[in-house]
Enzyme design. Structure first.
Site, PDB file in Angstrom:
ATOM      1  N   TYR A  39      -4.642  -1.469 108.662  1.00 20.79           N
ATOM      2  CA  TYR A  39      -4.200  -1.002 109.986  1.00 20.79           C
ATOM      3  C   TYR A  39      -3.078   0.018 109.826  1.00 20.79           C
ATOM      4  CZ  TYR A  39      -2.217  -1.499 114.757  1.00 20.79           C
ATOM      5  OH  TYR A  39      -1.732  -1.280 116.026  1.00 20.79           O
TER       6      TYR A  39
ATOM      7  N   GLY B  92      -4.462   0.516 127.490  1.00 18.69           N
ATOM      8  CA  GLY B  92      -5.376   1.505 128.052  1.00 18.69           C
ATOM      9  C   GLY B  92      -5.536   1.349 129.556  1.00 18.69           C
TER      10      GLY B  92
END
Ligand SMILES: NC(=O)c1ccc[n+]([C@@H]2O[C@H](COP(=O)([O-])OP(=O)(O)OC[C@H]3O[C@@H](n4cnc5c(N)ncnc54)[C@H](OP(=O)(O)O)[C@@H]3O)[C@@H](O)[C@H]2O)c1
Length: 241
Positions: A149, A14
């Protein structure tokens, strides 16, 4: 001025996306959950480098829907929404705590989907709306020991296929960038020996760097990428998928 919200800007991928988008002229809302100081330092740096753009901080725990819904009041205009938050739990599914599975689904699927519902109008107003999720190769191939996940990431790939059909006429595109193994703190629990074993399975012979993932997020945000929607792009060095 174009505005993007980078969820998980305090993470390694990010942060790289934020730095690259700032370089491309974007103003940014930069999100963190716990590492708000990291995002504040990044904001300081970006403000001094790009004085004609704006950089604002957003703090929210994506396991808390109220905090997620509260994000909308902190945004003015919005052109792109990037979801780069995520964690995983390792262990056999039969022995996994229900709460861990629920958290993964809430944080990576349910909260982002709720935020998208609340922000669809703003993205439509942009005429250039872009939604990008960081998925995973495991969403396509599945992984033992990371079943929840894998399920969450697979759900994102299914979501973009369906939702892209609803919002194409609004000029909004929605896609998944699905990395293989990336050299970030998410993988810091692997020893060097374990990483070497993974390297051997990857045709490229190594983990990706964060900028090799960020590259594709930027590409999807380019004006000329407007005809790409509903897709999962696997960026894996040839691994698995
Ligand atoms: N690294 C890999 O090998 C790899 C491979 C495939 C896909 N991905 C995906 O790429 C994305 C970024 O991964 P990364 O390697 O950059 O991970 P990272 O460095 O560990 O960063 C994780 C990010 O998720 C945020 N986060 C964690 N829990 C949260 C919560 N409850 N609410 C909101 N945000 C939360 C963190 O915020 P704080 O730090 O502020 O708490 C941080 O910004 C994830 O979606 C990941 O699944 C990574």
């Amino acid at each position: 001025m174009r505005w993007a919200l980078v969820v998980g800007a305090s993470g390694d991928i990010g942060e790289k996306i934020a730095v690259d988008l700032a370089k491309d002229g974007w103003s940014l809302y930069l999100h963190a959950n716990t590492e708000i100081n990291k995002v504040n330092k990044l904001i300081e740096k970006l403000r001094s480098e790009y004085q004609k753009q704006d950089f604002l901080q957003i703090k929210a725990d994506f396991n808390d829907l109220k905090q997620v819904e509260g994000i909308t009041a902190q945004l003015f205009s919005l052109d792109a929404l990037i979801f780069a938050q995520g964690t995983t739990y390792y262990g056999l599914f039969s022995q996994s705590a229900y709460d861990n599975t629920a958290e993964i689904m809430q944080m990576q699927v349910l909260s982002p989907l709720r935020l998208i519902q609340l922000l669809e109008d703003k993205l439509a107003k942009s005429g250039y709306g872009r939604i990008v999720f960081l998925g995973s190769v495991y969403g396509g191939s599945g992984s033992a020991m990371e079943v929840a996940y894998s399920t969450a990431k697979g759900a994102l790939s299914a979501f973009v296929k369906a939702y892209s059909k609803e919002v194409a006429s609004l000029g909004i595109t929605v896609n998944v960038i699905a990395p293989g193994a990336v050299d970030t703190k998410m993988n810091s629990l692997f020893s060097d020996k374990q990483k070497e074993k993974i390297d051997e399975q990857i045709p490229m012979g190594r983990f990706a760097s964060a900028d090799e993932i960020s590259y594709w997020v930027r590409a999807v945000l380019e004006e000329h990428a407007r005809y790409l929607t509903g897709q999962t792009i696997y960026v894996t060095g040839g691994w698995l998928k």
